[in-house]
Write a protein that holds these residues in place. Structure first.
Motif, PDB file in Angstrom:
ATOM      1  N   SER A   4     -30.321  75.502 -13.478  1.00 26.25           N
ATOM      2  CA  SER A   4     -29.271  75.248 -14.466  1.00 26.25           C
ATOM      3  C   SER A   4     -28.153  76.263 -14.308  1.00 26.25           C
ATOM      4  O   SER A   4     -28.374  77.394 -13.874  1.00 26.25           O
ATOM      5  N   VAL A   5     -26.959  75.826 -14.646  1.00 26.47           N
ATOM      6  CA  VAL A   5     -25.787  76.680 -14.576  1.00 26.47           C
ATOM      7  C   VAL A   5     -25.154  76.702 -15.958  1.00 26.47           C
ATOM      8  O   VAL A   5     -24.884  75.657 -16.527  1.00 26.47           O
ATOM      9  N   THR A  31     -23.376  62.691 -10.553  1.00 26.69           N
ATOM     10  CA  THR A  31     -23.918  63.678 -11.476  1.00 26.69           C
ATOM     11  C   THR A  31     -23.095  64.954 -11.375  1.00 26.69           C
ATOM     12  O   THR A  31     -22.376  65.178 -10.395  1.00 26.69           O
ATOM     13  N   GLN A  32     -23.219  65.802 -12.396  1.00 21.28           N
ATOM     14  CA  GLN A  32     -22.528  67.083 -12.343  1.00 21.28           C
ATOM     15  C   GLN A  32     -23.055  67.925 -11.190  1.00 21.28           C
ATOM     16  O   GLN A  32     -22.300  68.660 -10.562  1.00 21.28           O
ATOM     17  N   GLN A  33     -24.327  67.782 -10.874  1.00 17.98           N
ATOM     18  CA  GLN A  33     -24.907  68.513  -9.752  1.00 17.98           C
ATOM     19  C   GLN A  33     -24.244  68.078  -8.447  1.00 17.98           C
ATOM     20  O   GLN A  33     -23.867  68.907  -7.619  1.00 17.98           O
ATOM     21  N   GLU A  34     -24.084  66.752  -8.250  1.00 19.74           N
ATOM     22  CA  GLU A  34     -23.415  66.259  -7.041  1.00 19.74           C
ATOM     23  C   GLU A  34     -21.979  66.758  -6.975  1.00 19.74           C
ATOM     24  O   GLU A  34     -21.491  67.154  -5.907  1.00 19.74           O
TER      25      GLU A  34
END
Length: 95
Positions: A4-5, A31-34
């Motif tokens: 997590s960030v 996604t926010q991760q992508e």
């Protein structure tokens, strides 16, 4: 392995806005991760620009910094124009 960030609300909001823009423009949901991965992997800034962006500097320079810089300059009394510079840089016969 996902981690997590933590980010402030403004940054999260801008990330969400970018997600929405990507969906609108491409029809693809990311996604926010992508999105973060793409930003980090394909960033337009160089590593040194990213590092420099965290330095405590002001741009443009302060009046004091400009004065300090100008203390090292002097007027040679010779006028130089573009043709003079081109001759010095591009012509070999001056060597």
């Amino acid at each position: 392995m996902a981690t997590s960030v933590k980010m402030d609300e403004e940054t999260k909001s801008r990330l969400e806005e970018l997600q929405a823009e990507i969906k609108l423009e491409t029809g693809r949901k990311v996604t926010q991760q992508e999105l973060l991965d793409r930003i980090v992997t394909h960033a337009l800034a160089t590593r040194s620009e990213v590092v420099d962006s965290f330095r405590e500097r002001t741009v443009p320079l302060s009046d004091e910094e400009i004065e300090t810089f100008n203390q090292g300059t002097f007027d040679s009394g010779t006028e130089t124009d573009e043709d003079d510079i081109d001759q010095l840089v591009y012509e070999e016969d001056h060597l």
